[in-house]
Design a protein around this motif. Sequence first.
Motif, mmCIF file in Angstrom:
data_model
loop_
_atom_site.group_PDB
_atom_site.id
_atom_site.type_symbol
_atom_site.label_atom_id
_atom_site.label_comp_id
_atom_site.label_asym_id
_atom_site.label_seq_id
_atom_site.Cartn_x
_atom_site.Cartn_y
_atom_site.Cartn_z
ATOM 1 N N ALA A 52 0.828 -1.218 0.000
ATOM 2 C CA ALA A 52 0.000 0.000 0.000
ATOM 3 C C ALA A 52 0.856 1.260 0.000
ATOM 4 O O ALA A 52 0.632 2.177 -0.799
ATOM 5 N N GLU A 53 1.842 1.315 0.889
ATOM 6 C CA GLU A 53 2.633 2.531 1.012
ATOM 7 C C GLU A 53 3.558 2.746 -0.179
ATOM 8 O O GLU A 53 3.738 3.880 -0.631
ATOM 9 N N GLU A 54 4.136 1.699 -0.717
ATOM 10 C CA GLU A 54 5.018 1.868 -1.875
ATOM 11 C C GLU A 54 4.230 2.263 -3.125
ATOM 12 O O GLU A 54 4.683 3.087 -3.909
ATOM 13 N N LEU A 55 3.051 1.686 -3.303
ATOM 14 C CA LEU A 55 2.242 2.087 -4.457
ATOM 15 C C LEU A 55 1.852 3.555 -4.356
ATOM 16 O O LEU A 55 1.942 4.296 -5.340
ATOM 17 N N LEU A 56 1.426 3.979 -3.167
ATOM 18 C CA LEU A 56 1.003 5.370 -3.023
ATOM 19 C C LEU A 56 2.192 6.335 -3.075
ATOM 20 O O LEU A 56 2.199 7.279 -3.864
ATOM 21 N N PHE A 57 3.192 6.096 -2.245
ATOM 22 C CA PHE A 57 4.250 7.097 -2.093
ATOM 23 C C PHE A 57 5.316 7.039 -3.183
ATOM 24 O O PHE A 57 5.818 8.079 -3.593
ATOM 25 N N ARG A 58 5.673 5.865 -3.630
ATOM 26 C CA ARG A 58 6.701 5.784 -4.664
ATOM 27 C C ARG A 58 6.060 5.800 -6.048
ATOM 28 O O ARG A 58 6.326 6.675 -6.859
ATOM 29 N N THR A 101 6.186 9.679 -8.611
ATOM 30 C CA THR A 101 6.093 9.871 -10.058
ATOM 31 C C THR A 101 5.465 11.227 -10.376
ATOM 32 O O THR A 101 5.913 11.929 -11.275
ATOM 33 N N ALA A 102 4.440 11.609 -9.607
ATOM 34 C CA ALA A 102 3.730 12.865 -9.885
ATOM 35 C C ALA A 102 4.467 14.098 -9.384
ATOM 36 O O ALA A 102 4.505 15.122 -10.071
ATOM 37 N N PHE A 103 5.049 14.021 -8.179
ATOM 38 C CA PHE A 103 5.573 15.231 -7.540
ATOM 39 C C PHE A 103 7.069 15.208 -7.240
ATOM 40 O O PHE A 103 7.623 16.212 -6.807
ATOM 41 N N GLY A 104 7.719 14.076 -7.402
ATOM 42 C CA GLY A 104 9.148 13.998 -7.154
ATOM 43 C C GLY A 104 9.493 13.378 -5.808
ATOM 44 O O GLY A 104 8.644 13.208 -4.931
ATOM 45 N N LEU A 105 10.762 13.084 -5.681
ATOM 46 C CA LEU A 105 11.303 12.355 -4.536
ATOM 47 C C LEU A 105 11.158 13.108 -3.216
ATOM 48 O O LEU A 105 10.727 12.541 -2.214
ATOM 49 N N HIS A 161 13.716 5.310 -8.005
ATOM 50 C CA HIS A 161 14.200 6.131 -9.123
ATOM 51 C C HIS A 161 15.295 5.406 -9.896
ATOM 52 O O HIS A 161 15.307 5.403 -11.126
ATOM 53 N N TRP A 162 16.192 4.782 -9.168
ATOM 54 C CA TRP A 162 17.332 4.099 -9.777
ATOM 55 C C TRP A 162 16.908 2.848 -10.544
ATOM 56 O O TRP A 162 17.380 2.593 -11.650
ATOM 57 N N THR A 163 16.009 2.047 -9.955
ATOM 58 C CA THR A 163 15.627 0.778 -10.585
ATOM 59 C C THR A 163 14.416 0.900 -11.500
ATOM 60 O O THR A 163 14.257 0.095 -12.415
ATOM 61 N N GLY A 164 13.529 1.869 -11.228
ATOM 62 C CA GLY A 164 12.285 1.973 -11.985
ATOM 63 C C GLY A 164 11.353 0.806 -11.725
ATOM 64 O O GLY A 164 10.401 0.573 -12.467
ATOM 65 N N ASN A 165 11.618 0.064 -10.636
ATOM 66 C CA ASN A 165 10.864 -1.154 -10.343
ATOM 67 C C ASN A 165 10.274 -1.062 -8.942
ATOM 68 O O ASN A 165 10.991 -1.093 -7.954
ATOM 69 N N ILE A 166 8.952 -0.961 -8.878
ATOM 70 C CA ILE A 166 8.282 -0.829 -7.585
ATOM 71 C C ILE A 166 8.413 -2.106 -6.751
ATOM 72 O O ILE A 166 8.373 -2.060 -5.524
ATOM 73 N N GLY A 167 8.638 -3.224 -7.402
ATOM 74 C CA GLY A 167 8.835 -4.483 -6.677
ATOM 75 C C GLY A 167 10.062 -4.443 -5.785
ATOM 76 O O GLY A 167 10.073 -5.020 -4.692
#
Length: 194
Positions: free
Chosen positions: A111-117, A122-126, A162-168
């Motif tokens: 839940a938290e990684e989908l929402l925050f990362r 993606t929308a607002f930056g790191l 950001h580095w991997t581009g992989n949410i997993g």
Amino acid sequence: MSKQSEIVATMTDQELKLNVYLSQMIMLMLAIVLAFFVFPSWDEFSALFELELGLMIGVGGGVAIAIVVVDLILDRMLPKSWLDDGGINERVFKNLSLVELTLLCFVIAVAEELLFRAVLQTAFGLIIASTIFALIHFRYLKKPVLFINVWIVSFLLGVLFHWTGNIGVTIVAHFLIDFLLGLTIRQRYKRKQS
């Protein structure tokens, strides 16, 4: 903050755990809804979920272990009052079975990684995503060490994404951080009881 601690004090451990699940379901639903606005297509969103086990376990697991080790070192070095979250984490984790601990940590990580990362970063930056992540842990606002620690962990997970581009990768890292620290809390509580 004192109002929150008063409310939490009146809740049973079971009610507290239920509230954690409820908050995570809200975050997950929010992530899904916001994803429709952030990503132009489902394909672009689903591209974040590449099953690269070596990357997920090697990099995500390595980052998680490093974070947990630093956390445990801070726990030994710093005054307990600086790291006291009001006993909420202990109440949530102390009596969980390994299956319950695994499930809770998995739900939180997804839940938290989908929402925050995936969505907010993606929308607002790191920086903004990491700050919002730290702010939702509002019980830490009067605990500078805890607040900074949560922000730094969020930032590191954001860098990893950001580095991997992989949410997993970040889901695995987040899961392992919560699982290992939850296991530590659980074991300490059991030792205190014996």
